[in-house]
Every structure is written in C-alpha cells, then in structure tokens.
Write a protein that holds these residues in place. Structure first.
Motif, PDB file in Angstrom:
ATOM      1  N   UNK A 187       0.853  -1.193   0.000  1.00  0.00           N
ATOM      2  CA  UNK A 187       0.000   0.000   0.000  1.00  0.00           C
ATOM      3  C   UNK A 187       0.884   1.236   0.000  1.00  0.00           C
ATOM      4  N   UNK A 188       0.769   2.067  -1.025  1.00  0.00           N
ATOM      5  CA  UNK A 188       1.579   3.272  -1.161  1.00  0.00           C
ATOM      6  C   UNK A 188       0.886   4.425  -0.454  1.00  0.00           C
ATOM      7  N   UNK A 189       1.301   4.709   0.791  1.00  0.00           N
ATOM      8  CA  UNK A 189       0.650   5.716   1.619  1.00  0.00           C
ATOM      9  C   UNK A 189       1.576   6.924   1.767  1.00  0.00           C
ATOM     10  N   UNK A 190       1.135   8.140   1.441  1.00  0.00           N
ATOM     11  CA  UNK A 190       1.973   9.331   1.630  1.00  0.00           C
ATOM     12  C   UNK A 190       2.403   9.477   3.083  1.00  0.00           C
ATOM     13  N   UNK A 191       3.546  10.158   3.306  1.00  0.00           N
ATOM     14  CA  UNK A 191       4.117  10.275   4.639  1.00  0.00           C
ATOM     15  C   UNK A 191       3.201  10.995   5.615  1.00  0.00           C
ATOM     16  N   UNK A 192       2.387  11.938   5.118  1.00  0.00           N
ATOM     17  CA  UNK A 192       1.530  12.711   6.015  1.00  0.00           C
ATOM     18  C   UNK A 192       0.149  12.093   6.172  1.00  0.00           C
ATOM     19  N   UNK A 193      -0.028  10.820   5.732  1.00  0.00           N
ATOM     20  CA  UNK A 193      -1.307  10.131   5.865  1.00  0.00           C
ATOM     21  C   UNK A 193      -1.124   8.851   6.668  1.00  0.00           C
ATOM     22  N   UNK A 194      -2.252   8.247   7.041  1.00  0.00           N
ATOM     23  CA  UNK A 194      -2.212   6.968   7.747  1.00  0.00           C
ATOM     24  C   UNK A 194      -3.328   6.080   7.226  1.00  0.00           C
ATOM     25  N   UNK A 195      -3.221   4.789   7.507  1.00  0.00           N
ATOM     26  CA  UNK A 195      -4.228   3.808   7.110  1.00  0.00           C
ATOM     27  C   UNK A 195      -5.249   3.692   8.231  1.00  0.00           C
ATOM     28  N   UNK A 196      -6.531   3.854   7.905  1.00  0.00           N
ATOM     29  CA  UNK A 196      -7.570   3.885   8.930  1.00  0.00           C
ATOM     30  C   UNK A 196      -8.606   2.771   8.780  1.00  0.00           C
ATOM     31  N   UNK A 197      -8.555   2.006   7.700  1.00  0.00           N
ATOM     32  CA  UNK A 197      -9.536   0.943   7.501  1.00  0.00           C
ATOM     33  C   UNK A 197      -9.177   0.066   6.321  1.00  0.00           C
ATOM     34  N   UNK A 198     -10.032  -0.946   6.067  1.00  0.00           N
ATOM     35  CA  UNK A 198      -9.739  -1.946   5.046  1.00  0.00           C
ATOM     36  C   UNK A 198     -10.993  -2.270   4.236  1.00  0.00           C
ATOM     37  N   UNK A 199     -10.758  -2.851   3.061  1.00  0.00           N
ATOM     38  CA  UNK A 199     -11.846  -3.396   2.249  1.00  0.00           C
ATOM     39  C   UNK A 199     -11.268  -4.533   1.413  1.00  0.00           C
ATOM     40  N   UNK A 200     -12.128  -5.302   0.749  1.00  0.00           N
ATOM     41  CA  UNK A 200     -11.632  -6.394  -0.072  1.00  0.00           C
ATOM     42  C   UNK A 200     -12.735  -7.351  -0.469  1.00  0.00           C
ATOM     43  N   UNK A 201     -12.366  -8.629  -0.554  1.00  0.00           N
ATOM     44  CA  UNK A 201     -13.311  -9.687  -0.896  1.00  0.00           C
ATOM     45  C   UNK A 201     -12.935 -10.933  -0.087  1.00  0.00           C
ATOM     46  N   UNK A 202     -13.937 -11.759   0.232  1.00  0.00           N
ATOM     47  CA  UNK A 202     -13.693 -12.984   1.002  1.00  0.00           C
ATOM     48  C   UNK A 202     -14.802 -13.978   0.739  1.00  0.00           C
ATOM     49  N   UNK A 203     -14.510 -15.267   0.981  1.00  0.00           N
ATOM     50  CA  UNK A 203     -15.564 -16.282   0.999  1.00  0.00           C
ATOM     51  C   UNK A 203     -15.558 -16.935   2.380  1.00  0.00           C
ATOM     52  N   UNK A 204     -16.126 -18.123   2.512  1.00  0.00           N
ATOM     53  CA  UNK A 204     -16.276 -18.741   3.827  1.00  0.00           C
ATOM     54  C   UNK A 204     -14.980 -19.273   4.417  1.00  0.00           C
ATOM     55  N   UNK A 205     -13.918 -19.376   3.613  1.00  0.00           N
ATOM     56  CA  UNK A 205     -12.709 -20.035   4.098  1.00  0.00           C
ATOM     57  C   UNK A 205     -11.428 -19.231   3.932  1.00  0.00           C
ATOM     58  N   UNK A 206     -11.478 -18.084   3.248  1.00  0.00           N
ATOM     59  CA  UNK A 206     -10.233 -17.389   2.981  1.00  0.00           C
ATOM     60  C   UNK A 206     -10.462 -15.927   2.608  1.00  0.00           C
ATOM     61  N   UNK A 207      -9.422 -15.141   2.771  1.00  0.00           N
ATOM     62  CA  UNK A 207      -9.415 -13.747   2.332  1.00  0.00           C
ATOM     63  C   UNK A 207      -8.923 -13.718   0.893  1.00  0.00           C
ATOM     64  N   UNK A 208      -9.730 -13.168   0.003  1.00  0.00           N
ATOM     65  CA  UNK A 208      -9.430 -13.240  -1.432  1.00  0.00           C
ATOM     66  C   UNK A 208      -8.746 -11.974  -1.942  1.00  0.00           C
ATOM     67  N   UNK A 209      -9.203 -10.816  -1.487  1.00  0.00           N
ATOM     68  CA  UNK A 209      -8.610  -9.555  -1.927  1.00  0.00           C
ATOM     69  C   UNK A 209      -8.539  -8.602  -0.738  1.00  0.00           C
ATOM     70  N   UNK A 210      -7.594  -7.651  -0.796  1.00  0.00           N
ATOM     71  CA  UNK A 210      -7.363  -6.779   0.365  1.00  0.00           C
ATOM     72  C   UNK A 210      -6.904  -5.419  -0.112  1.00  0.00           C
ATOM     73  N   UNK A 211      -7.534  -4.379   0.434  1.00  0.00           N
ATOM     74  CA  UNK A 211      -7.157  -2.997   0.156  1.00  0.00           C
ATOM     75  C   UNK A 211      -7.274  -2.153   1.418  1.00  0.00           C
ATOM     76  N   UNK A 212      -6.836  -0.897   1.345  1.00  0.00           N
ATOM     77  CA  UNK A 212      -6.804  -0.051   2.525  1.00  0.00           C
ATOM     78  C   UNK A 212      -7.477   1.299   2.258  1.00  0.00           C
ATOM     79  N   UNK A 213      -8.001   1.894   3.331  1.00  0.00           N
ATOM     80  CA  UNK A 213      -8.467   3.278   3.335  1.00  0.00           C
ATOM     81  C   UNK A 213      -7.396   4.139   3.987  1.00  0.00           C
ATOM     82  N   UNK A 214      -7.100   5.287   3.390  1.00  0.00           N
ATOM     83  CA  UNK A 214      -6.131   6.209   3.978  1.00  0.00           C
ATOM     84  C   UNK A 214      -6.779   7.594   4.157  1.00  0.00           C
ATOM     85  N   UNK A 215      -6.221   8.364   5.078  1.00  0.00           N
ATOM     86  CA  UNK A 215      -6.686   9.725   5.284  1.00  0.00           C
ATOM     87  C   UNK A 215      -5.476  10.584   5.671  1.00  0.00           C
TER      88      UNK A 215
END
Length: 300
Positions: free
Chosen positions: A272-300
């Motif tokens: 995740x390419x986050x600028x120095x003056x920002x931080x990661x505050x949350x997540x999003x992605x995709x999943x099924x019943x047995x695994x995490x399929x995709x993952x991304x971040x929210x920054x502010x």
C-alpha cells in the motif's frame, strides 16, 4: 520533515486529537517579520510591544516548505509575553488557524505555549506547544515546535481507497466510514484464512468488521496502542490449485513497530503506497467462507 497526525478521541465535544511535529518557527527581528510599536520604560523595563509575522516551515533545510505564519504581538510585562494566530497557508489544514499564547522561551531552556482556540478544521482547539531552541540564523533564531491538542473537526476527512490486491471471487467486504484502527485479528496457515478489524468510525462509534473468511489456522491478534497508527500494509497473493487467487500473507507497520508477516510469502508481493503525512484507517476487499481473497486499505 514535519509530521501531521490526527486520531479520534472519545470526548463529547472535542473528539479529534492532533499531533503536529517538527515544525520550525523563524523568529526574525527585521521587517516584514517584526515591527516595534512601543519601547520599554527606561526605569521599569516594562511596556515594550512589537508586532510579529514569523514564518513556520515543515523542516529546517533549504528544501523545507512554508506551512504558515505566526501573526500577533509580543509584550514585555516583567517577562516577555506573546500571543499569535498560526495561520495555515498550505497543506491539509490550509485556511484553518490555531491561537497560541505564552511566555517567550529561553534559548537555554525548552518551554511550552498554550493552544487556547482554533478555527476551520481545528475549531475549539485546546492543547500545548512544546518549544525548544534549534539554531541561530541571520537576524534571529529558529525554534522547533511540537503541537499536541484536541479539537472539534468541522468537516469530515476524505477517505482514499488504495487497492485491492488479490482475486475476484467471494463477496465484497468493507469497513464502514473508518477513522482509527484499534485491533486486527488474523488467522493464517499458508494463506490468510480469516481477517477482522475493530475500529472507530467517523462519528466516534466503535465498530468491528466481523470475520472476512472463516478458515482454520494460527490466530493472531494485534492491538494498537492509544498513540499507535498504521503507516503501511504489505503482503503477497497467490493462485491456488483450483485457479482461485487469494491473499497469502499480510504485514503491518505502525509508527511504533512491525507486525508480521503472517502466512507464507512465496507469492506476488503488493504494498500500500501511503503518503508520509497520511495513515491507514480501515480496510476493504473480498472474502468467501474459508479465505481472504482480496485486500485494500483506506487512507486519510
């Protein structure tokens, strides 16, 4: 370089904490930064007054950027007192102000000023400015400033999505209006079988994402401290024997330490390419019943 950090605080009115570090005030005694309007009384030494318009930068080198001006007055009343409005002219807080008062700090001893008000995104600010001498320059001195306080932010920050990485199956998973991460739980054994997160949302309410995935493995919980913020997320994703692409590993870096990696690290890396003056505050992605399929971040 300067560090601008804002985090939620569970107060009734002042619900946003701010930390501004490594700002440098140029205390110059010549126009247009300084103008004497009244000389000290020759007998008592009292009564001298001057106007100031000092520059504040986000670093102490030639490449530093102007953040704003400290505009106000100095008065000599036994000790030298000053009051000024810090007017932000660039960056995230452009147009906002902080009102600061206190005694002039000595070169040989660090001191403090009080933050007694603010406007814009820093409305109703209260806090303290730590002040210490940095170095002598032509016609004056430079001072290092560190701000810590609380305010009632008047406008909601803009959340930015980065990612996701991984595959396209399963169902959409997402934090709702995230603002500050409190803890993360990862279940891993080869791949990321499950991920969940507890966080504070933009209204100050504590929430949990629930379980993204549901497989078995080693369970690890990462709890962030009250001043700890997430600065970077990286990992790997991999294609399984059935053709499904999933998140294989996750690694988290905060302002206080590193957690992980969790899972194997043989697949395709992402960061995740986050600028120095920002931080990661949350997540999003995709999943099924047995695994995490995709993952991304929210920054502010």
């Amino acid at each position: 370089m300067a560090k601008f950090q804002i985090t939620p605080f569970p107060g009734l009115v002042e619900n946003t904490e701010f930390n501004f570090g490594s700002l440098y005030l140029y205390n110059i005694s010549n126009p247009p930064s300084y103008a004497s309007i009244k000389e000290n009384n020759a007998t008592t030494g009292w009564g001298g007054a001057s106007l100031v318009n000092w520059q504040i930068y986000d670093g102490d080198g030639s490449g530093a950027n102007l953040v704003g001006h400290a505009q106000g007055m100095q008065i000599h009343a036994g000790a030298s007192h000053q009051s000024f409005t810090l007017v932000f002219e660039n960056g995230r807080f452009k147009g906002s102000t902080l009102y600061v008062v206190g005694q002039t700090v000595r070169v040989e001893q660090a001191g403090e000023w009080s933050i007694v008000g603010g406007t814009g995104d820093l409305a109703m600010a209260r806090g303290v400015v730590k002040v210490k001498f940095h170095e002598k320059v032509k016609d004056g001195n430079t001072w290092e400033l560190r701000f810590h306080g609380f305010c009632s932010m008047q406008s909601l920050p803009t959340l930015t999505k980065t990612g996701p990485w991984g595959g396209h199956g399963g169902s959409v998973t997402e934090s709702e209006q995230p603002w500050r991460i409190e803890s993360m739980t990862i279940v891993h054994e080869g791949i990321i079988a499950m991920f969940s997160c507890s966080y504070v949302d933009l209204s100050g309410k504590r929430r949990t994402t629930g379980s993204w995935g549901g497989g078995n493995g080693i369970r690890t919980k990462v709890e962030l401290g009250p001043r700890e913020i997430l600065k970077a997320v990286s990992g790997t994703y991999v294609s399984l024997y059935n053709g499904q692409t999933v998140i294989e590993s996750l690694k988290f870096v905060t302002n206080e330490g590193t957690y992980g990696p969790y899972g194997r690290t043989t697949g395709t890396p992402f960061n995740a390419d986050v600028p120095k003056d920002q931080s990661i505050v949350g997540f999003f992605g995709r999943a099924d019943d047995t695994q995490l399929i995709a993952f991304g971040v929210y920054t502010v």
